[in-house]
Design an enzyme around this catalytic site. Sequence first.
Site, PDB file in Angstrom:
ATOM      1  CB  CYS A   1      10.808   4.111  10.307  1.00  0.00           C
ATOM      2  SG  CYS A   1      12.073   4.804  11.384  1.00  0.00           S
TER       3      CYS A   1
ATOM      4  NE  ARG B   1       9.427   5.237  -9.831  1.00  0.00           N
ATOM      5  CZ  ARG B   1       9.080   5.616 -11.065  1.00  0.00           C
ATOM      6  NH1 ARG B   1       9.550   6.747 -11.564  1.00  0.00           N
ATOM      7  NH2 ARG B   1       8.244   4.876 -11.781  1.00  0.00           N
ATOM      8  CB  SER B   2       7.848   9.386  -1.972  1.00  0.00           C
ATOM      9  OG  SER B   2       7.935   8.341  -1.014  1.00  0.00           O
TER      10      SER B   2
ATOM     11  CG  ASP C   1       6.387   8.135 -10.909  1.00  0.00           C
ATOM     12  OD1 ASP C   1       6.062   7.755 -12.062  1.00  0.00           O
ATOM     13  OD2 ASP C   1       7.336   8.900 -10.693  1.00  0.00           O
ATOM     14  CB  ILE C   2       1.856  10.690 -11.469  1.00  0.00           C
ATOM     15  CG1 ILE C   2       0.627  11.223 -12.208  1.00  0.00           C
ATOM     16  CG2 ILE C   2       3.031  11.656 -11.580  1.00  0.00           C
ATOM     17  CD1 ILE C   2       0.047  12.474 -11.591  1.00  0.00           C
TER      18      ILE C   2
END
Length: 245
Positions: free
Chosen positions: A83, A118-119, A141-142
């Site tokens: 979603c 970037r989950s 990301d980190i």
Amino acid sequence: MSLEKLTRRSWKVLWWKQIMILKYTEIMIYYPVFGDRQDQYLQSCVSEKKDVEGLCHKYIYNMYHNVRFLDDPVAEKKCIIPCTPLAVVKVLEYVGVYNKILEYGNRLHGRTITIVNRSEVVGRPLAALLANDGAKVYSVDIDNVQEFSRGDGLKLSRYHAADTTFKLEDVLPLSDVVITGVPSPNFKVDTSLLKEGCIAVNFSSAKNFNPDVRDRASLYVPSIGKITIMMLERNLLRLHDYYST
């Protein structure tokens, strides 16, 4: 239609007994449930006929492999997309980032997009979706910055991801669109690094852009929560249309 909420304590007992039989027509799981690999197991257990979030194995596989329909070659049933990534796509379509003159599936060709997240639930699926639509995507990301793309001239049928030596400050000035989803009020995008006239979109609950973002961005979308809810309802209705009979 009825809504029933399950606690984590009751989840294991009721999962196979009630959910995987025909008691429920659609299922939504608010992650994290257990906060470990069991959550991935839950995602894989949900039937594609009931998965309004688009996180089961079939839908995730299709999304990453640029398979857009469930019924190829008829191509009448579109795959269910997660979603929040879908909400971002719809925002970009509405504001004109997608070039409707180009062929469907290639309408982001020539666009450079940076995603600061970037989950596995939002950031990586969103990068894959945009790259499969033709964009060059910098996924931040980190740890590092990865480039997602379909290669020069969109020669690849689906995106390819590669590590880069870039940092966030290197890719921001190159980006036509900057999308943020860092769940921390301490993270702010440096406005001075934004490309003049870019589009800025934030899907985090925290405000990842500074108040002066409009000094550089031509459009700023501070949140997409309501659109995400609309996409959930869209997925629900599609599943009903696909499988109700």
